[in-house]
Design a protein around this motif. Structure first.
Motif, PDB file in Angstrom:
ATOM      1  N   HIS A 294     -11.030  -1.474   2.646  1.00  0.00           N
ATOM      2  CA  HIS A 294     -11.986  -2.377   3.317  1.00  0.00           C
ATOM      3  C   HIS A 294     -11.320  -3.463   4.159  1.00  0.00           C
ATOM      4  CE1 HIS A 294     -14.900  -0.308   0.902  1.00  0.00           C
ATOM      5  NE2 HIS A 294     -14.514  -0.875  -0.226  1.00  0.00           N
ATOM      6  N   THR A 295     -10.034  -3.322   4.423  1.00  0.00           N
ATOM      7  CA  THR A 295      -9.378  -4.323   5.259  1.00  0.00           C
ATOM      8  C   THR A 295      -9.583  -4.047   6.745  1.00  0.00           C
ATOM      9  OG1 THR A 295      -7.286  -3.085   5.319  1.00  0.00           O
ATOM     10  CG2 THR A 295      -7.599  -4.677   3.508  1.00  0.00           C
ATOM     11  N   GLY A 296     -10.004  -2.825   7.080  1.00  0.00           N
ATOM     12  CA  GLY A 296     -10.186  -2.455   8.471  1.00  0.00           C
ATOM     13  C   GLY A 296      -8.934  -1.933   9.125  1.00  0.00           C
ATOM     14  N   ALA A 297      -7.822  -1.934   8.388  1.00  0.00           N
ATOM     15  CA  ALA A 297      -6.556  -1.501   8.972  1.00  0.00           C
ATOM     16  C   ALA A 297      -6.570  -0.012   9.310  1.00  0.00           C
ATOM     17  CB  ALA A 297      -5.406  -1.806   8.016  1.00  0.00           C
TER      18      ALA A 297
ATOM     19  N   GLY B 210      -9.128   1.693  10.382  1.00  0.00           N
ATOM     20  CA  GLY B 210      -9.986   1.954  11.523  1.00  0.00           C
ATOM     21  C   GLY B 210     -11.207   2.798  11.239  1.00  0.00           C
ATOM     22  N   ASP B 211     -11.490   3.123   9.967  1.00  0.00           N
ATOM     23  CA  ASP B 211     -12.636   3.976   9.641  1.00  0.00           C
ATOM     24  C   ASP B 211     -13.445   3.404   8.485  1.00  0.00           C
ATOM     25  OD1 ASP B 211     -14.236   6.192  10.110  1.00  0.00           O
ATOM     26  OD2 ASP B 211     -13.167   7.449   8.660  1.00  0.00           O
ATOM     27  N   CYS B 212     -13.483   2.065   8.366  1.00  0.00           N
ATOM     28  CA  CYS B 212     -14.191   1.413   7.261  1.00  0.00           C
ATOM     29  C   CYS B 212     -15.687   1.363   7.561  1.00  0.00           C
ATOM     30  CB  CYS B 212     -13.648   0.005   7.051  1.00  0.00           C
ATOM     31  SG  CYS B 212     -14.465  -0.917   5.714  1.00  0.00           S
TER      32      CYS B 212
ATOM     33  N   LEU C 259     -23.324  -6.388   2.546  1.00  0.00           N
ATOM     34  CA  LEU C 259     -22.276  -5.477   2.993  1.00  0.00           C
ATOM     35  C   LEU C 259     -22.049  -4.315   2.035  1.00  0.00           C
ATOM     36  CD1 LEU C 259     -19.521  -8.056   4.097  1.00  0.00           C
ATOM     37  CD2 LEU C 259     -21.269  -6.999   5.547  1.00  0.00           C
ATOM     38  N   VAL C 260     -22.384  -4.483   0.768  1.00  0.00           N
ATOM     39  CA  VAL C 260     -21.925  -3.560  -0.263  1.00  0.00           C
ATOM     40  C   VAL C 260     -22.444  -2.137  -0.052  1.00  0.00           C
ATOM     41  CG1 VAL C 260     -23.819  -4.103  -1.863  1.00  0.00           C
ATOM     42  CG2 VAL C 260     -21.622  -3.285  -2.748  1.00  0.00           C
ATOM     43  N   GLU C 261     -23.669  -1.969   0.419  1.00  0.00           N
ATOM     44  CA  GLU C 261     -24.206  -0.615   0.571  1.00  0.00           C
ATOM     45  C   GLU C 261     -23.447   0.180   1.624  1.00  0.00           C
ATOM     46  OE1 GLU C 261     -28.383  -0.454   1.130  1.00  0.00           O
ATOM     47  OE2 GLU C 261     -28.849  -1.516  -0.731  1.00  0.00           O
ATOM     48  N   ALA C 262     -22.893  -0.509   2.633  1.00  0.00           N
ATOM     49  CA  ALA C 262     -22.158   0.187   3.689  1.00  0.00           C
ATOM     50  C   ALA C 262     -20.870   0.804   3.168  1.00  0.00           C
ATOM     51  CB  ALA C 262     -21.854  -0.774   4.834  1.00  0.00           C
ATOM     52  N   SER C 263     -20.412   0.391   1.980  1.00  0.00           N
ATOM     53  CA  SER C 263     -19.166   0.946   1.438  1.00  0.00           C
ATOM     54  C   SER C 263     -19.314   2.425   1.106  1.00  0.00           C
ATOM     55  CB  SER C 263     -18.736   0.163   0.195  1.00  0.00           C
ATOM     56  OG  SER C 263     -19.701   0.290  -0.840  1.00  0.00           O
ATOM     57  N   THR C 264     -20.550   2.913   0.982  1.00  0.00           N
ATOM     58  CA  THR C 264     -20.751   4.340   0.718  1.00  0.00           C
ATOM     59  C   THR C 264     -20.375   5.189   1.933  1.00  0.00           C
ATOM     60  OG1 THR C 264     -23.073   4.184   1.410  1.00  0.00           O
ATOM     61  CG2 THR C 264     -22.586   3.852  -0.931  1.00  0.00           C
ATOM     62  N   ARG C 265     -20.235   4.556   3.079  1.00  0.00           N
ATOM     63  CA  ARG C 265     -19.866   5.274   4.304  1.00  0.00           C
ATOM     64  C   ARG C 265     -18.351   5.229   4.544  1.00  0.00           C
ATOM     65  NH1 ARG C 265     -23.762   2.495   8.647  1.00  0.00           N
ATOM     66  NH2 ARG C 265     -22.659   3.970  10.032  1.00  0.00           N
ATOM     67  N   CYS C 266     -17.632   4.626   3.620  1.00  0.00           N
ATOM     68  CA  CYS C 266     -16.178   4.518   3.772  1.00  0.00           C
ATOM     69  C   CYS C 266     -15.491   5.810   3.328  1.00  0.00           C
ATOM     70  CB  CYS C 266     -15.638   3.355   2.943  1.00  0.00           C
ATOM     71  SG  CYS C 266     -16.152   1.717   3.531  1.00  0.00           S
ATOM     72  N   PRO C 267     -14.320   6.118   3.879  1.00  0.00           N
ATOM     73  CA  PRO C 267     -13.546   7.264   3.389  1.00  0.00           C
ATOM     74  C   PRO C 267     -13.021   6.976   1.986  1.00  0.00           C
ATOM     75  CG  PRO C 267     -12.266   5.990   4.966  1.00  0.00           C
ATOM     76  CD  PRO C 267     -13.652   5.417   4.993  1.00  0.00           C
ATOM     77  N   PRO C 268     -12.586   8.000   1.271  1.00  0.00           N
ATOM     78  CA  PRO C 268     -12.054   7.778  -0.087  1.00  0.00           C
ATOM     79  C   PRO C 268     -10.880   6.784  -0.074  1.00  0.00           C
ATOM     80  CG  PRO C 268     -12.408  10.118   0.323  1.00  0.00           C
ATOM     81  CD  PRO C 268     -12.613   9.426   1.636  1.00  0.00           C
ATOM     82  N   ASN C 269     -10.848   5.947  -1.104  1.00  0.00           N
ATOM     83  CA  ASN C 269      -9.769   4.968  -1.299  1.00  0.00           C
ATOM     84  C   ASN C 269      -9.665   3.959  -0.158  1.00  0.00           C
ATOM     85  OD1 ASN C 269      -8.945   6.327  -3.720  1.00  0.00           O
ATOM     86  ND2 ASN C 269      -7.834   7.816  -2.462  1.00  0.00           N
ATOM     87  N   CYS C 270     -10.776   3.683   0.487  1.00  0.00           N
ATOM     88  CA  CYS C 270     -10.771   2.685   1.558  1.00  0.00           C
ATOM     89  C   CYS C 270     -10.512   1.305   0.959  1.00  0.00           C
ATOM     90  CB  CYS C 270     -12.107   2.698   2.292  1.00  0.00           C
ATOM     91  SG  CYS C 270     -12.227   1.487   3.642  1.00  0.00           S
TER      92      CYS C 270
END
Length: 347
Positions: free
Chosen positions: A303-306, A308-310, A290-301
Protein backbone atom coordinates in the motif's frame (compact mmCIF):
# COMPACT_ATOMS: atom_id res chain seq x y z
CA UNK A 1 58.76 -36.95 71.99
CA UNK A 2 57.19 -37.27 75.42
CA UNK A 3 56.00 -33.71 75.34
CA UNK A 4 54.43 -34.22 71.91
CA UNK A 5 52.54 -37.30 73.14
CA UNK A 6 51.32 -35.32 76.10
CA UNK A 7 49.95 -32.61 73.86
CA UNK A 8 48.14 -35.19 71.75
CA UNK A 9 46.58 -36.73 74.85
CA UNK A 10 45.42 -33.34 75.99
CA UNK A 11 43.58 -32.82 72.73
CA UNK A 12 39.95 -33.71 73.04
CA UNK A 13 38.81 -36.43 70.70
CA UNK A 14 35.94 -35.66 68.27
CA UNK A 15 32.54 -37.07 69.12
CA UNK A 16 29.01 -36.64 67.75
CA UNK A 17 28.65 -33.24 69.43
CA UNK A 18 31.34 -31.85 67.17
CA UNK A 19 29.40 -32.67 64.00
CA UNK A 20 27.44 -29.63 62.84
CA UNK A 21 24.21 -30.52 61.11
CA UNK A 22 22.61 -27.87 58.86
CA UNK A 23 19.05 -27.17 60.00
CA UNK A 24 16.41 -28.65 57.80
CA UNK A 25 13.99 -26.57 55.78
CA UNK A 26 10.81 -25.37 57.35
CA UNK A 27 8.18 -28.05 57.68
CA UNK A 28 5.51 -25.61 56.53
CA UNK A 29 4.60 -26.59 52.95
CA UNK A 30 5.06 -23.94 50.27
CA UNK A 31 2.01 -22.98 48.23
CA UNK A 32 1.31 -20.91 45.12
CA UNK A 33 -2.21 -20.13 46.25
CA UNK A 34 -2.84 -16.46 46.76
CA UNK A 35 -5.17 -15.05 49.39
CA UNK A 36 -8.73 -14.79 48.07
CA UNK A 37 -9.33 -11.41 49.70
CA UNK A 38 -13.04 -12.09 49.96
CA UNK A 39 -13.44 -8.82 51.87
CA UNK A 40 -12.05 -6.70 49.00
CA UNK A 41 -14.12 -3.79 47.72
CA UNK A 42 -14.22 -2.60 44.13
CA UNK A 43 -12.57 0.69 43.25
CA UNK A 44 -12.16 2.85 40.14
CA UNK A 45 -8.70 4.39 39.71
CA UNK A 46 -9.07 8.12 39.12
CA UNK A 47 -5.45 9.31 39.55
CA UNK A 48 -1.91 7.92 39.74
CA UNK A 49 0.94 9.74 41.43
CA UNK A 50 4.35 8.21 42.25
CA UNK A 51 3.16 4.81 43.33
CA UNK A 52 0.01 6.03 45.05
CA UNK A 53 -3.38 5.40 43.49
CA UNK A 54 -6.47 7.46 44.19
CA UNK A 55 -9.55 5.26 43.89
CA UNK A 56 -13.26 5.97 43.96
CA UNK A 57 -15.24 3.20 45.65
CA UNK A 58 -18.92 2.40 45.40
CA UNK A 59 -19.79 4.10 48.67
CA UNK A 60 -18.76 7.45 47.14
CA UNK A 61 -15.56 7.52 49.18
CA UNK A 62 -12.13 8.33 47.75
CA UNK A 63 -9.25 6.27 49.12
CA UNK A 64 -5.50 6.25 48.58
CA UNK A 65 -3.95 2.86 47.91
CA UNK A 66 -0.65 1.23 47.05
CA UNK A 67 -0.09 -1.72 44.75
CA UNK A 68 0.29 -5.06 46.52
CA UNK A 69 3.49 -7.00 45.87
CA UNK A 70 1.50 -9.99 44.67
CA UNK A 71 0.47 -8.05 41.55
CA UNK A 72 4.01 -8.45 40.26
CA UNK A 73 4.75 -6.32 37.21
CA UNK A 74 1.10 -5.61 36.40
CA UNK A 75 0.74 -1.85 36.15
CA UNK A 76 -2.27 0.11 37.37
CA UNK A 77 -3.52 3.01 35.26
CA UNK A 78 -6.33 5.54 35.41
CA UNK A 79 -9.59 3.87 34.44
CA UNK A 80 -8.75 0.49 35.94
CA UNK A 81 -11.34 -1.32 38.04
CA UNK A 82 -9.48 -2.81 41.00
CA UNK A 83 -10.08 -4.76 44.19
CA UNK A 84 -8.94 -3.04 47.38
CA UNK A 85 -8.33 -4.31 50.93
CA UNK A 86 -7.27 -2.61 54.13
CA UNK A 87 -8.44 0.75 55.37
CA UNK A 88 -11.03 1.96 52.85
CA UNK A 89 -12.53 4.59 55.13
CA UNK A 90 -11.04 7.43 53.11
CA UNK A 91 -9.74 9.14 56.23
CA UNK A 92 -6.59 11.28 55.89
CA UNK A 93 -3.25 9.50 56.30
CA UNK A 94 -4.71 6.05 55.62
CA UNK A 95 -3.42 3.67 52.98
CA UNK A 96 -5.19 0.68 51.44
CA UNK A 97 -3.82 -2.00 49.09
CA UNK A 98 -4.80 -2.89 45.54
CA UNK A 99 -4.71 -6.68 45.38
CA UNK A 100 -6.37 -7.36 42.01
CA UNK A 101 -6.91 -5.64 38.67
CA UNK A 102 -10.14 -6.58 36.94
CA UNK A 103 -10.06 -7.56 33.30
CA UNK A 104 -9.98 -4.50 31.07
CA UNK A 105 -12.67 -3.89 28.46
CA UNK A 106 -10.39 -1.62 26.45
CA UNK A 107 -6.84 -0.28 26.56
CA UNK A 108 -5.89 2.96 24.81
CA UNK A 109 -2.16 2.89 24.03
CA UNK A 110 0.11 5.36 22.32
CA UNK A 111 3.74 5.22 21.34
CA UNK A 112 5.57 8.26 22.67
CA UNK A 113 7.59 9.33 19.64
CA UNK A 114 7.88 12.98 20.57
CA UNK A 115 11.08 12.71 22.60
CA UNK A 116 13.89 14.65 20.95
CA UNK A 117 16.06 12.23 19.00
CA UNK A 118 13.71 9.35 19.76
CA UNK A 119 12.55 6.73 17.29
CA UNK A 120 8.89 5.88 17.14
CA UNK A 121 8.26 2.56 18.84
CA UNK A 122 10.74 3.02 21.67
CA UNK A 123 8.28 4.09 24.38
CA UNK A 124 4.87 2.43 24.43
CA UNK A 125 2.48 3.75 27.05
CA UNK A 126 -1.01 2.88 28.21
CA UNK A 127 -3.00 6.11 28.27
CA UNK A 128 -6.11 4.86 30.05
CA UNK A 129 -8.05 1.65 30.60
CA UNK A 130 -11.76 0.89 30.14
CA UNK A 131 -12.59 4.04 28.17
CA UNK A 132 -15.70 3.76 26.01
CA UNK A 133 -15.20 6.94 23.99
CA UNK A 134 -12.19 8.89 22.75
CA UNK A 135 -12.89 12.61 22.54
CA UNK A 136 -10.36 14.10 20.10
CA UNK A 137 -10.12 17.79 21.00
CA UNK A 138 -8.89 20.06 18.21
CA UNK A 139 -9.13 23.83 18.03
CA UNK A 140 -10.17 25.62 14.85
CA UNK A 141 -7.72 28.45 15.42
CA UNK A 142 -4.83 29.34 17.72
CA UNK A 143 -3.50 26.68 17.24
CA UNK A 144 -5.01 25.67 13.87
CA UNK A 145 -6.59 22.22 13.38
CA UNK A 146 -4.19 19.35 12.70
CA UNK A 147 -5.84 16.60 10.70
CA UNK A 148 -2.73 14.42 10.89
CA UNK A 149 -3.11 14.25 14.66
CA UNK A 150 -6.83 13.53 14.33
CA UNK A 151 -6.07 10.68 11.90
CA UNK A 152 -3.63 9.17 14.39
CA UNK A 153 -6.18 9.32 17.18
CA UNK A 154 -8.84 7.75 14.97
CA UNK A 155 -6.54 4.83 14.18
CA UNK A 156 -5.80 4.35 17.89
CA UNK A 157 -9.51 4.48 18.74
CA UNK A 158 -10.51 1.92 16.12
CA UNK A 159 -7.60 -0.33 17.12
CA UNK A 160 -8.70 -0.22 20.79
CA UNK A 161 -12.38 -0.60 19.80
CA UNK A 162 -13.27 2.74 21.37
CA UNK A 163 -15.85 5.05 19.81
CA UNK A 164 -14.29 8.29 18.52
CA UNK A 165 -15.82 11.75 18.90
CA UNK A 166 -14.35 14.83 17.26
CA UNK A 167 -14.62 17.90 19.50
CA UNK A 168 -13.86 21.18 17.71
CA UNK A 169 -13.16 24.09 20.06
CA UNK A 170 -12.81 27.84 19.58
CA UNK A 171 -15.69 27.84 17.15
CA UNK A 172 -15.95 31.60 17.56
CA UNK A 173 -12.59 32.10 15.82
CA UNK A 174 -12.96 30.07 12.61
CA UNK A 175 -15.32 27.93 10.58
CA UNK A 176 -15.26 24.12 10.92
CA UNK A 177 -16.04 23.59 7.22
CA UNK A 178 -12.50 22.69 6.12
CA UNK A 179 -12.09 20.03 8.81
CA UNK A 180 -15.56 18.58 8.28
CA UNK A 181 -14.99 18.45 4.52
CA UNK A 182 -11.80 16.45 5.08
CA UNK A 183 -13.82 13.81 7.00
CA UNK A 184 -16.93 14.02 4.79
CA UNK A 185 -16.62 10.34 3.74
CA UNK A 186 -16.56 9.12 7.34
CA UNK A 187 -19.46 8.62 9.67
CA UNK A 188 -17.56 10.59 12.31
CA UNK A 189 -19.64 12.23 15.04
CA UNK A 190 -18.54 15.71 16.07
CA UNK A 191 -19.48 18.58 18.35
CA UNK A 192 -18.67 22.25 17.91
CA UNK A 193 -17.90 24.23 21.07
CA UNK A 194 -17.91 27.99 21.52
CA UNK A 195 -16.93 29.82 24.72
CA UNK A 196 -20.16 31.84 24.74
CA UNK A 197 -22.53 28.88 24.34
CA UNK A 198 -23.53 26.02 26.68
CA UNK A 199 -21.91 22.62 26.24
CA UNK A 200 -25.23 20.80 25.84
CA UNK A 201 -24.14 19.00 22.66
CA UNK A 202 -20.96 17.70 24.26
CA UNK A 203 -22.74 16.68 27.44
CA UNK A 204 -25.25 14.68 25.42
CA UNK A 205 -22.40 12.68 23.88
CA UNK A 206 -20.71 12.12 27.26
CA UNK A 207 -23.85 11.03 29.10
CA UNK A 208 -23.56 7.62 30.74
CA UNK A 209 -20.10 6.84 29.37
CA UNK A 210 -16.43 6.82 30.36
CA UNK A 211 -14.79 9.24 27.94
CA UNK A 212 -11.12 10.17 27.62
CA UNK A 213 -10.16 13.61 26.28
CA UNK A 214 -6.97 13.90 24.29
CA UNK A 215 -5.46 16.72 22.28
CA UNK A 216 -2.52 19.01 21.67
CA UNK A 217 -1.59 21.50 24.36
CA UNK A 218 -3.41 24.79 23.92
CA UNK A 219 -6.52 23.47 22.16
CA UNK A 220 -8.76 24.27 25.13
CA UNK A 221 -9.06 20.81 26.66
CA UNK A 222 -8.55 21.95 30.25
CA UNK A 223 -10.99 24.81 29.67
CA UNK A 224 -13.60 22.28 28.59
CA UNK A 225 -12.96 20.17 31.69
CA UNK A 226 -13.35 23.18 33.97
CA UNK A 227 -16.66 24.03 32.31
CA UNK A 228 -17.94 20.46 32.42
CA UNK A 229 -16.99 19.92 36.07
CA UNK A 230 -17.07 23.28 37.88
CA UNK A 231 -14.53 23.61 40.67
CA UNK A 232 -12.00 21.30 39.04
CA UNK A 233 -9.53 24.14 38.41
CA UNK A 234 -7.41 22.34 35.85
CA UNK A 235 -4.53 24.62 34.84
CA UNK A 236 -5.12 26.59 31.64
CA UNK A 237 -2.17 27.81 29.56
CA UNK A 238 -1.63 30.26 26.75
CA UNK A 239 -0.53 29.46 23.21
CA UNK A 240 3.03 30.37 22.26
CA UNK A 241 3.98 32.71 19.43
CA UNK A 242 4.73 29.77 17.13
CA UNK A 243 1.21 28.40 17.52
CA UNK A 244 1.98 25.57 19.93
CA UNK A 245 0.37 25.24 23.33
CA UNK A 246 2.28 24.92 26.56
CA UNK A 247 1.73 21.80 28.66
CA UNK A 248 -0.66 22.52 31.52
CA UNK A 249 -2.15 19.21 32.72
CA UNK A 250 0.66 16.95 33.91
CA UNK A 251 -1.18 13.72 34.68
CA UNK A 252 -4.37 11.89 33.75
CA UNK A 253 -7.33 12.53 36.03
CA UNK A 254 -10.80 10.94 35.99
CA UNK A 255 -13.67 13.21 37.00
CA UNK A 256 -17.32 12.41 37.58
CA UNK A 257 -19.69 14.64 35.66
CA UNK A 258 -22.35 16.48 37.70
CA UNK A 259 -25.53 14.55 38.42
CA UNK A 260 -23.63 11.29 37.80
CA UNK A 261 -23.93 11.74 34.04
CA UNK A 262 -20.70 9.82 33.40
CA UNK A 263 -16.93 10.08 33.72
CA UNK A 264 -14.41 12.12 31.78
CA UNK A 265 -10.67 11.47 31.89
CA UNK A 266 -8.48 14.48 31.22
CA UNK A 267 -5.01 13.65 29.90
CA UNK A 268 -1.84 15.74 29.54
CA UNK A 269 -1.43 17.56 26.23
CA UNK A 270 0.65 15.60 23.74
CA UNK A 271 2.75 16.70 20.77
CA UNK A 272 2.09 13.52 18.81
CA UNK A 273 0.27 10.21 19.05
CA UNK A 274 2.65 7.44 17.98
CA UNK A 275 1.22 4.31 16.37
CA UNK A 276 4.19 1.93 16.28
CA UNK A 277 2.18 -0.54 18.37
CA UNK A 278 -0.57 -0.73 15.70
CA UNK A 279 -0.23 -3.32 12.93
CA UNK A 280 -0.29 -2.26 9.28
CA UNK A 281 -3.69 -3.92 8.79
CA UNK A 282 -5.18 -2.13 11.79
CA UNK A 283 -3.67 1.10 10.51
CA UNK A 284 -5.55 0.74 7.22
CA UNK A 285 -8.78 -0.05 9.08
CA UNK A 286 -8.37 3.35 10.73
CA UNK A 287 -9.25 4.79 7.31
CA UNK A 288 -12.70 3.29 6.62
CA UNK A 289 -13.01 5.33 3.43
CA UNK A 290 -9.95 3.55 1.98
CA UNK A 291 -10.07 0.04 3.41
CA UNK A 292 -12.53 -1.50 0.93
CA UNK A 293 -10.29 -0.52 -2.01
CA UNK A 294 -7.59 -2.85 -0.63
CA UNK A 295 -9.54 -5.76 -2.14
CA UNK A 296 -8.43 -4.45 -5.55
CA UNK A 297 -4.75 -4.64 -4.61
CA UNK A 298 -2.42 -7.37 -5.93
CA UNK A 299 -1.29 -10.05 -3.46
CA UNK A 300 1.12 -8.85 -0.75
CA UNK A 301 0.59 -5.21 -1.66
CA UNK A 302 2.31 -2.94 0.87
CA UNK A 303 0.00 0.00 0.00
CA UNK A 304 2.94 2.37 -0.32
CA UNK A 305 2.25 2.93 -4.02
CA UNK A 306 5.81 2.02 -4.94
CA UNK A 307 4.64 -0.93 -7.06
CA UNK A 308 2.32 1.25 -9.12
CA UNK A 309 -0.66 -1.14 -8.89
CA UNK A 310 -2.18 -0.35 -5.47
CA UNK A 311 -5.96 -0.40 -5.24
CA UNK A 312 -5.88 2.69 -3.04
CA UNK A 313 -4.39 4.71 -5.89
CA UNK A 314 -7.09 3.43 -8.23
CA UNK A 315 -9.78 4.54 -5.81
CA UNK A 316 -8.38 8.05 -5.58
CA UNK A 317 -7.90 8.28 -9.36
CA UNK A 318 -11.56 7.42 -9.83
CA UNK A 319 -12.60 10.15 -7.43
CA UNK A 320 -13.80 7.70 -4.79
CA UNK A 321 -11.62 9.08 -1.99
CA UNK A 322 -9.87 12.28 -1.01
CA UNK A 323 -6.19 12.18 -2.05
CA UNK A 324 -5.31 13.94 1.22
CA UNK A 325 -6.64 10.93 3.12
CA UNK A 326 -4.42 8.55 1.15
CA UNK A 327 -1.42 10.83 1.70
CA UNK A 328 -2.12 10.87 5.45
CA UNK A 329 -2.39 7.07 5.56
CA UNK A 330 0.94 6.67 3.79
CA UNK A 331 2.65 9.13 6.12
CA UNK A 332 1.48 7.07 9.08
CA UNK A 333 2.57 3.89 7.34
CA UNK A 334 6.03 5.38 6.79
CA UNK A 335 6.22 6.44 10.43
CA UNK A 336 6.11 2.80 11.46
CA UNK A 337 9.45 2.41 9.70
CA UNK A 338 10.95 5.19 11.82
CA UNK A 339 10.76 7.80 9.07
CA UNK A 340 8.04 9.94 10.62
CA UNK A 341 8.18 13.56 11.42
CA UNK A 342 5.57 15.48 13.33
CA UNK A 343 3.36 16.04 10.31
CA UNK A 344 0.10 16.97 11.97
CA UNK A 345 -0.35 20.00 9.76
CA UNK A 346 -3.45 22.11 9.42
CA UNK A 347 -6.32 21.02 7.24
Amino acid sequence: MASREGRLRRKREYDEDDVRVRPGRSSRPRTRQRPKHSDAVEGFVIAVDRGRYTCHIAAGVTVTAMRARELGRHGVVVGDHVQIVGDVSGRPDTLARIVRIDERDSVLTRTADDEEGGTEGRFERVVVANAEQLVIVNSLQDPPPRTGFIDRCLVAAYDAEIDPLLCLTKGDLASPDAVLDYYAELDLPYVLCRPDEPLDGLLAELRGRVSVLIGHSGVGKSTLVNRLVPGTDRAVGAVSAVGKGRHTSTSALALRLPADLGWIIDTPGVRSFGLAHVSADSLLHGFPDLVEASTRCPPNCDHTGAGGDCGLDKLVAEGGADPRRLASFRRLLASKEGAASEDDGPA
